[in-house]
Design an enzyme around this catalytic site. Structure first.
Site, PDB file in Angstrom:
ATOM      1  N   SER A  32       0.850  -1.196   0.000  1.00  0.00           N
ATOM      2  CA  SER A  32       0.000   0.000   0.000  1.00  0.00           C
ATOM      3  C   SER A  32       0.879   1.238   0.000  1.00  0.00           C
ATOM      4  O   SER A  32       1.973   1.238   0.583  1.00  0.00           O
ATOM      5  CB  SER A  32      -0.879   0.026   1.256  1.00  0.00           C
ATOM      6  OG  SER A  32      -1.511   1.287   1.382  1.00  0.00           O
ATOM      7  N   TYR A  90      -1.909  -0.224  10.146  1.00  0.00           N
ATOM      8  CA  TYR A  90      -2.057  -0.762   8.778  1.00  0.00           C
ATOM      9  C   TYR A  90      -0.835  -0.391   7.926  1.00  0.00           C
ATOM     10  O   TYR A  90      -0.259  -1.239   7.239  1.00  0.00           O
ATOM     11  CB  TYR A  90      -3.341  -0.206   8.154  1.00  0.00           C
ATOM     12  CG  TYR A  90      -3.523  -0.515   6.681  1.00  0.00           C
ATOM     13  CD1 TYR A  90      -3.987  -1.758   6.259  1.00  0.00           C
ATOM     14  CD2 TYR A  90      -3.233   0.441   5.708  1.00  0.00           C
ATOM     15  CE1 TYR A  90      -4.150  -2.033   4.909  1.00  0.00           C
ATOM     16  CE2 TYR A  90      -3.399   0.168   4.362  1.00  0.00           C
ATOM     17  CZ  TYR A  90      -3.864  -1.068   3.968  1.00  0.00           C
ATOM     18  OH  TYR A  90      -4.014  -1.339   2.626  1.00  0.00           O
TER      19      TYR A  90
HETATM   20  P1  NAP Z   1     -11.617  -5.657  -0.010  1.00  0.00           P
HETATM   21  O1  NAP Z   1     -12.449  -5.088  -1.085  1.00  0.00           O
HETATM   22  O2  NAP Z   1     -12.005  -5.418   1.419  1.00  0.00           O
HETATM   23  O3  NAP Z   1     -11.453  -7.231  -0.269  1.00  0.00           O
HETATM   24  C1  NAP Z   1     -10.703  -7.977   0.639  1.00  0.00           C
HETATM   25  C2  NAP Z   1     -10.549  -9.388   0.139  1.00  0.00           C
HETATM   26  O4  NAP Z   1      -9.676 -10.093   1.049  1.00  0.00           O
HETATM   27  C3  NAP Z   1     -11.864 -10.152   0.125  1.00  0.00           C
HETATM   28  O5  NAP Z   1     -11.796 -11.077  -0.941  1.00  0.00           O
HETATM   29  C4  NAP Z   1     -11.859 -10.881   1.476  1.00  0.00           C
HETATM   30  O6  NAP Z   1     -12.630 -12.067   1.466  1.00  0.00           O
HETATM   31  C5  NAP Z   1     -10.375 -11.202   1.601  1.00  0.00           C
HETATM   32  N1  NAP Z   1      -9.912 -11.403   2.972  1.00  0.00           N
HETATM   33  C6  NAP Z   1      -9.983 -10.528   4.010  1.00  0.00           C
HETATM   34  N2  NAP Z   1      -9.411 -11.075   5.107  1.00  0.00           N
HETATM   35  C7  NAP Z   1      -8.988 -12.310   4.742  1.00  0.00           C
HETATM   36  C8  NAP Z   1      -8.348 -13.369   5.427  1.00  0.00           C
HETATM   37  N3  NAP Z   1      -8.025 -13.279   6.732  1.00  0.00           N
HETATM   38  N4  NAP Z   1      -8.061 -14.503   4.738  1.00  0.00           N
HETATM   39  C9  NAP Z   1      -8.390 -14.629   3.436  1.00  0.00           C
HETATM   40  N5  NAP Z   1      -9.000 -13.654   2.731  1.00  0.00           N
HETATM   41  C10 NAP Z   1      -9.296 -12.524   3.384  1.00  0.00           C
HETATM   42  O7  NAP Z   1     -10.108  -5.146  -0.091  1.00  0.00           O
HETATM   43  P2  NAP Z   1      -9.279  -4.479  -1.291  1.00  0.00           P
HETATM   44  O8  NAP Z   1      -9.421  -3.016  -1.195  1.00  0.00           O
HETATM   45  O9  NAP Z   1      -9.543  -5.178  -2.578  1.00  0.00           O
HETATM   46  O10 NAP Z   1      -7.793  -4.819  -0.763  1.00  0.00           O
HETATM   47  C11 NAP Z   1      -7.015  -5.854  -1.314  1.00  0.00           C
HETATM   48  C12 NAP Z   1      -5.575  -5.606  -0.909  1.00  0.00           C
HETATM   49  O11 NAP Z   1      -5.168  -4.323  -1.407  1.00  0.00           O
HETATM   50  C13 NAP Z   1      -5.337  -5.572   0.602  1.00  0.00           C
HETATM   51  O12 NAP Z   1      -4.119  -6.181   0.925  1.00  0.00           O
HETATM   52  C14 NAP Z   1      -5.278  -4.082   0.901  1.00  0.00           C
HETATM   53  O13 NAP Z   1      -4.526  -3.804   2.065  1.00  0.00           O
HETATM   54  C15 NAP Z   1      -4.597  -3.570  -0.356  1.00  0.00           C
HETATM   55  N6  NAP Z   1      -4.802  -2.144  -0.629  1.00  0.00           N
HETATM   56  C16 NAP Z   1      -6.042  -1.635  -0.842  1.00  0.00           C
HETATM   57  C17 NAP Z   1      -6.193  -0.285  -1.104  1.00  0.00           C
HETATM   58  C18 NAP Z   1      -7.536   0.348  -1.341  1.00  0.00           C
HETATM   59  O14 NAP Z   1      -7.601   1.593  -1.365  1.00  0.00           O
HETATM   60  N7  NAP Z   1      -8.586  -0.399  -1.558  1.00  0.00           N
HETATM   61  C19 NAP Z   1      -5.071   0.550  -1.125  1.00  0.00           C
HETATM   62  C20 NAP Z   1      -3.823   0.000  -0.900  1.00  0.00           C
HETATM   63  C21 NAP Z   1      -3.704  -1.350  -0.665  1.00  0.00           C
HETATM   64  P3  NAP Z   1     -14.239 -12.035   1.725  1.00  0.00           P
HETATM   65  O15 NAP Z   1     -14.869 -11.568   0.415  1.00  0.00           O
HETATM   66  O16 NAP Z   1     -14.585 -13.443   2.031  1.00  0.00           O
HETATM   67  O17 NAP Z   1     -14.494 -11.094   2.849  1.00  0.00           O
END
Ligand code: NAP
Length: 253
Positions: A143, A157
């Protein structure tokens, strides 16, 4: 035979986008999820509609026994693993450090850091030429917060993603001679459920973040997915230990 990839947290957001882009590029996809089986099944159906193999596998990456079961399912269904996308992550806590609960800090590190460790261990044991494997690619989802420090919100985080960057550098060195490339993507604010939850709690935070972005907008899950796909594919065959900033120009505070 198609190449195979395991995407942790492949059911929603960035992991979903990476899974669908991989399928369109000819990959078979193992879709891991934590709780949302319907979302995972929808991704599996979309991958299969591209003519690729796919299956959904529930498992909490912060639990080592779940990670063993996830990889056992990959062995059973695909027999081989060419790429791992360490995407599963949580960013639930939002607030000053002096207001953050110890249990929230622990769960953030359990998923974002230890989960990534456990999955990387399992992947290296299968991919490394040292273990009789044929090599592969690991892509970690970090991130931009790893560089900004979180800025008055979710330092825990940000710190967990700083660890992801260090693991990326260290593991790339460790297994570079064993056929495995290890890279990361550092997304900025990206339109997913995770960020929608943050905006609901604090709309002003979002306005500040967008105002600070040279490109003046948040990213889409597909824009991050394309970076992931490039890093796991042979198109990046001489790239390892690299971290791509995909944050609309907002790489530093
Ligand atoms: P999201 O929409 O909240 O989706 C999270 C995904 O991870 C879902 O598929 C969820 O499964 C799964 N998950 C959560 N906890 C888990 C666990 N303990 N074991 C296995 N699967 C798990 O998140 P996102 O925004 O796509 O984020 C994805 C990655 O990008 C993360 O690492 C996040 O830190 C990083 N990121 C995101 C952003 C942003 O702005 N969105 C920015 C920088 C980095 P379920 O569907 O079953 O809940």
């Amino acid at each position: 035979m198609s190449k195979t990839v395991l995407v942790t947290g492949g059911s929603r957001g960035i992991g979903r986008a990476a899974s669908l882009l991989a399928a369109a590029d000819g990959w078979d996809v193992a879709v891991n999820y934590a709780a949302n089986a319907d979302a995972a099944d929808e991704v599996v159906a979309a991958v299969q509609a591209e003519g690729q193999r796919a299956f959904a596998i529930q498992g909490d990456v912060s639990r080592v026994e779940d990670v063993e079961a996830i990889f056992a399912a990959v062995d059973r269904e695909f027999g081989t693993l060419d790429a791992l996308v360490n995407n599963a992550g949580i960013g639930a806590t939002q607030g000053r450090l002096d207001e953050t609960l110890p249990e929230d800090m622990i769960s953030t590190f359990a998923v974002n850091v230890f989960g990534l460790f456990y999955c990387s261990q399992a992947a290296v044991r299968r991919m490394s030429t040292r273990h009789g494997g044929k090599g592969g690619a690991i892509v970690n989802v970090s991130s931009a917060a790893a560089r900004t420090g979180g800025v008055n919100a979710f330092i825990d985080y940000a710190a967990s993603k700083g660890a992801v960057d260090v693991i990326t550098t260290g593991l790339a060195r460790e297994v570079g001679g064993e056929g495995i490339r290890v890279n990361a993507v550092r997304p900025g604010v990206t339109e997913t459920d995770m960020i929608r939850e943050v905006i609901e709690k604090d709309p002003a935070w979002m306005e500040q973040v967008v105002a600070s972005m040279p490109m003046g907008r948040v990213g889409t899950a597909d824009e991050i997915g394309h970076c992931i796909l490039w890093l796991m594919s042979d198109a990046s065959s001489y790239v390892t230990g690299s971290i791509i900033d995909a944050s609309g120009g907002r790489a530093v505070p």
